[in-house]
Scaffold this motif. Structure first.
Motif, PDB file in Angstrom:
ATOM      1  N   SER A 226       0.850  -1.195   0.000  1.00  0.00           N
ATOM      2  CA  SER A 226       0.000   0.000   0.000  1.00  0.00           C
ATOM      3  C   SER A 226       0.885   1.244   0.000  1.00  0.00           C
ATOM      4  CB  SER A 226      -0.902  -0.009   1.230  1.00  0.00           C
ATOM      5  OG  SER A 226      -1.737  -1.155   1.236  1.00  0.00           O
ATOM      6  N   PRO A 227       0.531   2.256  -0.769  1.00  0.00           N
ATOM      7  CA  PRO A 227       1.426   3.403  -0.958  1.00  0.00           C
ATOM      8  C   PRO A 227       1.705   4.215   0.289  1.00  0.00           C
ATOM      9  CG  PRO A 227      -0.725   3.789  -1.992  1.00  0.00           C
ATOM     10  CD  PRO A 227      -0.675   2.349  -1.625  1.00  0.00           C
ATOM     11  N   ASP A 228       0.799   4.199   1.276  1.00  0.00           N
ATOM     12  CA  ASP A 228       1.003   4.989   2.482  1.00  0.00           C
ATOM     13  C   ASP A 228       1.427   4.155   3.679  1.00  0.00           C
ATOM     14  OD1 ASP A 228       0.357   7.903   1.984  1.00  0.00           O
ATOM     15  OD2 ASP A 228      -1.382   6.943   1.068  1.00  0.00           O
ATOM     16  N   VAL A 229       1.711   2.875   3.481  1.00  0.00           N
ATOM     17  CA  VAL A 229       2.181   2.001   4.559  1.00  0.00           C
ATOM     18  C   VAL A 229       3.691   1.860   4.418  1.00  0.00           C
ATOM     19  CG1 VAL A 229       2.049  -0.298   5.600  1.00  0.00           C
ATOM     20  CG2 VAL A 229      -0.021   0.772   4.665  1.00  0.00           C
ATOM     21  N   ASP A 230       4.417   2.391   5.392  1.00  0.00           N
ATOM     22  CA  ASP A 230       5.871   2.525   5.282  1.00  0.00           C
ATOM     23  C   ASP A 230       6.635   1.560   6.169  1.00  0.00           C
ATOM     24  OD1 ASP A 230       5.358   4.819   3.643  1.00  0.00           O
ATOM     25  OD2 ASP A 230       5.019   5.964   5.478  1.00  0.00           O
ATOM     26  N   GLY A 231       6.011   0.440   6.508  1.00  0.00           N
ATOM     27  CA  GLY A 231       6.664  -0.535   7.366  1.00  0.00           C
ATOM     28  C   GLY A 231       5.699  -1.050   8.406  1.00  0.00           C
ATOM     29  N   GLY A 232       6.239  -1.701   9.422  1.00  0.00           N
ATOM     30  CA  GLY A 232       5.378  -2.322  10.413  1.00  0.00           C
ATOM     31  C   GLY A 232       5.943  -2.237  11.816  1.00  0.00           C
ATOM     32  N   LEU A 233       5.035  -2.254  12.780  1.00  0.00           N
ATOM     33  CA  LEU A 233       5.379  -2.448  14.184  1.00  0.00           C
ATOM     34  C   LEU A 233       4.864  -3.836  14.535  1.00  0.00           C
ATOM     35  CD1 LEU A 233       6.561  -1.411  16.818  1.00  0.00           C
ATOM     36  CD2 LEU A 233       4.380  -0.317  17.324  1.00  0.00           C
ATOM     37  N   VAL A 234       5.791  -4.756  14.723  1.00  0.00           N
ATOM     38  CA  VAL A 234       5.477  -6.188  14.761  1.00  0.00           C
ATOM     39  C   VAL A 234       5.552  -6.692  16.190  1.00  0.00           C
ATOM     40  CG1 VAL A 234       6.102  -8.445  13.826  1.00  0.00           C
ATOM     41  CG2 VAL A 234       6.511  -6.368  12.467  1.00  0.00           C
ATOM     42  N   GLY A 235       4.504  -7.388  16.623  1.00  0.00           N
ATOM     43  CA  GLY A 235       4.464  -7.934  17.972  1.00  0.00           C
ATOM     44  C   GLY A 235       4.947  -9.364  18.027  1.00  0.00           C
ATOM     45  N   GLY A 236       4.026 -10.310  18.087  1.00  0.00           N
ATOM     46  CA  GLY A 236       4.365 -11.711  18.299  1.00  0.00           C
ATOM     47  C   GLY A 236       5.363 -12.271  17.309  1.00  0.00           C
ATOM     48  N   ALA A 237       5.240 -11.878  16.049  1.00  0.00           N
ATOM     49  CA  ALA A 237       6.129 -12.425  15.022  1.00  0.00           C
ATOM     50  C   ALA A 237       7.562 -11.932  15.171  1.00  0.00           C
ATOM     51  CB  ALA A 237       5.594 -12.080  13.629  1.00  0.00           C
ATOM     52  N   SER A 238       7.781 -10.890  15.985  1.00  0.00           N
ATOM     53  CA  SER A 238       9.148 -10.400  16.185  1.00  0.00           C
ATOM     54  C   SER A 238       9.918 -11.261  17.184  1.00  0.00           C
ATOM     55  CB  SER A 238       9.134  -8.946  16.666  1.00  0.00           C
ATOM     56  OG  SER A 238       8.653  -8.840  18.003  1.00  0.00           O
ATOM     57  N   LEU A 239       9.231 -12.205  17.810  1.00  0.00           N
ATOM     58  CA  LEU A 239       9.876 -13.067  18.799  1.00  0.00           C
ATOM     59  C   LEU A 239      10.492 -14.318  18.187  1.00  0.00           C
ATOM     60  CD1 LEU A 239       7.146 -12.794  21.589  1.00  0.00           C
ATOM     61  CD2 LEU A 239       9.326 -11.573  21.462  1.00  0.00           C
ATOM     62  N   LYS A 240      10.331 -14.478  16.866  1.00  0.00           N
ATOM     63  CA  LYS A 240      10.942 -15.591  16.146  1.00  0.00           C
ATOM     64  C   LYS A 240      11.759 -15.006  15.005  1.00  0.00           C
ATOM     65  CE  LYS A 240       7.169 -18.806  17.224  1.00  0.00           C
ATOM     66  NZ  LYS A 240       6.107 -19.693  16.663  1.00  0.00           N
ATOM     67  N   SER A 241      13.053 -15.288  15.005  1.00  0.00           N
ATOM     68  CA  SER A 241      13.954 -14.617  14.073  1.00  0.00           C
ATOM     69  C   SER A 241      13.560 -14.830  12.617  1.00  0.00           C
ATOM     70  CB  SER A 241      15.392 -15.071  14.306  1.00  0.00           C
ATOM     71  OG  SER A 241      15.511 -16.478  14.199  1.00  0.00           O
ATOM     72  N   ARG A 242      13.234 -16.055  12.232  1.00  0.00           N
ATOM     73  CA  ARG A 242      12.890 -16.320  10.832  1.00  0.00           C
ATOM     74  C   ARG A 242      11.622 -15.579  10.424  1.00  0.00           C
ATOM     75  NH1 ARG A 242      14.788 -16.133   6.580  1.00  0.00           N
ATOM     76  NH2 ARG A 242      16.479 -17.452   7.329  1.00  0.00           N
ATOM     77  N   ASP A 243      10.599 -15.615  11.251  1.00  0.00           N
ATOM     78  CA  ASP A 243       9.359 -14.914  10.936  1.00  0.00           C
ATOM     79  C   ASP A 243       9.607 -13.413  10.799  1.00  0.00           C
ATOM     80  OD1 ASP A 243       8.099 -17.327  11.100  1.00  0.00           O
ATOM     81  OD2 ASP A 243       7.041 -16.917  12.966  1.00  0.00           O
ATOM     82  N   PHE A 244      10.366 -12.861  11.720  1.00  0.00           N
ATOM     83  CA  PHE A 244      10.606 -11.415  11.695  1.00  0.00           C
ATOM     84  C   PHE A 244      11.424 -11.008  10.474  1.00  0.00           C
ATOM     85  CE2 PHE A 244      12.953  -7.574  13.157  1.00  0.00           C
ATOM     86  CZ  PHE A 244      11.857  -6.733  13.275  1.00  0.00           C
ATOM     87  N   VAL A 245      12.472 -11.736  10.187  1.00  0.00           N
ATOM     88  CA  VAL A 245      13.301 -11.383   9.026  1.00  0.00           C
ATOM     89  C   VAL A 245      12.506 -11.527   7.739  1.00  0.00           C
ATOM     90  CG1 VAL A 245      15.363 -12.034   7.713  1.00  0.00           C
ATOM     91  CG2 VAL A 245      15.468 -11.862  10.202  1.00  0.00           C
ATOM     92  N   ASN A 246      11.635 -12.507   7.655  1.00  0.00           N
ATOM     93  CA  ASN A 246      10.790 -12.642   6.452  1.00  0.00           C
ATOM     94  C   ASN A 246       9.860 -11.451   6.292  1.00  0.00           C
ATOM     95  OD1 ASN A 246      11.925 -15.034   5.600  1.00  0.00           O
ATOM     96  ND2 ASN A 246      10.340 -16.343   6.503  1.00  0.00           N
ATOM     97  N   ILE A 247       9.399 -10.884   7.409  1.00  0.00           N
ATOM     98  CA  ILE A 247       8.581  -9.670   7.342  1.00  0.00           C
ATOM     99  C   ILE A 247       9.426  -8.505   6.832  1.00  0.00           C
ATOM    100  CG2 ILE A 247       7.379  -7.947   8.755  1.00  0.00           C
ATOM    101  CD1 ILE A 247       6.441 -10.294  10.543  1.00  0.00           C
ATOM    102  N   VAL A 248      10.649  -8.388   7.337  1.00  0.00           N
ATOM    103  CA  VAL A 248      11.547  -7.322   6.867  1.00  0.00           C
ATOM    104  C   VAL A 248      11.795  -7.478   5.374  1.00  0.00           C
ATOM    105  CG1 VAL A 248      13.824  -6.292   7.076  1.00  0.00           C
ATOM    106  CG2 VAL A 248      12.626  -7.098   9.122  1.00  0.00           C
ATOM    107  N   LYS A 249      12.019  -8.696   4.926  1.00  0.00           N
ATOM    108  CA  LYS A 249      12.294  -8.957   3.507  1.00  0.00           C
ATOM    109  C   LYS A 249      11.087  -8.607   2.638  1.00  0.00           C
ATOM    110  CE  LYS A 249      14.493 -12.862   2.601  1.00  0.00           C
ATOM    111  NZ  LYS A 249      14.891 -14.305   2.725  1.00  0.00           N
TER     112      LYS A 249
END
Length: 251
Positions: A226-249
């Motif tokens: 979405s053009p006005d969504v510039d990233g995320g503030l991630v809760g539960g998924a940030s507690l697992k490295s693979r899940d979080f890095v996949n979100i960053v990717k």
């Protein structure tokens, strides 16, 4: 071009040993796998700020989850902006719905917290959002815009430019429910328009607005498209490295 930022909010999770392991994993995975210029922030329990700051890199920053509105004093158990600053921590989350709900933080208190954060060179990640009841029964866009007005619009344009805004629909935090990409885009566009009405188009266009609320590796790419969504503030998924890095990717 405004900065893309993905932040993890660990909340009250992880032992000291687990925190070091998770941070180390994320830092190395980001270095090896993520080629974009997205900034990554890990907002960790205050007990670990000093230890985990040693793992910070040019790509991964450590952030605090909260500060007190006073610089010092008899506030047992609290941490202050000068304390966080002394550890060279650049970011702090302010106004998370859990702080508002469980600890009674009002827009007036948050305005004080924003002020003292900026006075100490911290970059607030300012959270806003509506409950399910508010979304169903009220003008929820005006309600969320008012959270910005009441807590932030006393700032100068230069001060406002130091902020990151995080839209978190309360009904989607930890519930597994997620705003659709269109719902997120509609609110983000409304918030950007509201910022422009106060500070002008240039400030609004340069303001990073994150989406938070059950962000996962499965839905991140659609949300971030979405053009006005510039990233995320991630809760539960940030507690697992693979899940979080996949979100960053995904950004």
């Amino acid at each position: 071009m405004r900065k893309k930022i993905v932040a993890g909010n660990w909340k009250m999770n992880k032992t000291a040993e687990e925190a070091v392991a998770l941070t180390s994993e994320i830092v190395h995975m980001i270095a090896d796998e993520v080629t974009s210029d997205v900034e990554v922030v890990l907002c960790v329990p205050s007990l670990y700020l000093s230890t985990l700051q040693q793992y910070a890199t040019g790509r991964v920053s450590i952030g605090a989850q909260n500060i007190h509105q006073k610089a010092s004093g008899a506030y047992t158990g609290e941490i202050s902006a000068p304390m966080v600053k002394s550890l060279n921590i650049p970011y702090v989350i302010l106004g998370h719905s859990e702080r508002r709900q469980y600890f009674g933080e009002t827009d007036e208190i948050l305005a004080e917290k924003v002020n003292i954060a900026l006075e100490n060179g911290l970059k607030p990640i300012f959270c806003c959002g509506e409950s399910l009841e508010q979304r169903q029964n009220e003008d929820y866009i005006a309600l969320v815009q008012a959270q910005l007005t009441n807590a932030l619009f006393h700032l100068s344009a230069e001060q406002f430019g130091q902020l990151v805004i995080a839209y978190e629909p309360i009904w989607a935090i930890g519930t597994g429910l997620t705003a659709s990409a269109q719902q997120a885009q509609d609110m983000h566009a409304a918030l950007r328009s509201h910022i422009a009405s106060k500070y002008g188009a240039e400030v609004a266009d340069n303001t990073t607005i994150q989406y938070g609320g059950s962000v996962s590796a499965a839905n991140a790419a659609e949300l971030f498209s979405s053009p006005d969504v510039d990233g995320g503030l991630v809760g539960g998924a940030s507690l697992k490295s693979r899940d979080f890095v996949n979100i960053v990717k995904a950004i």
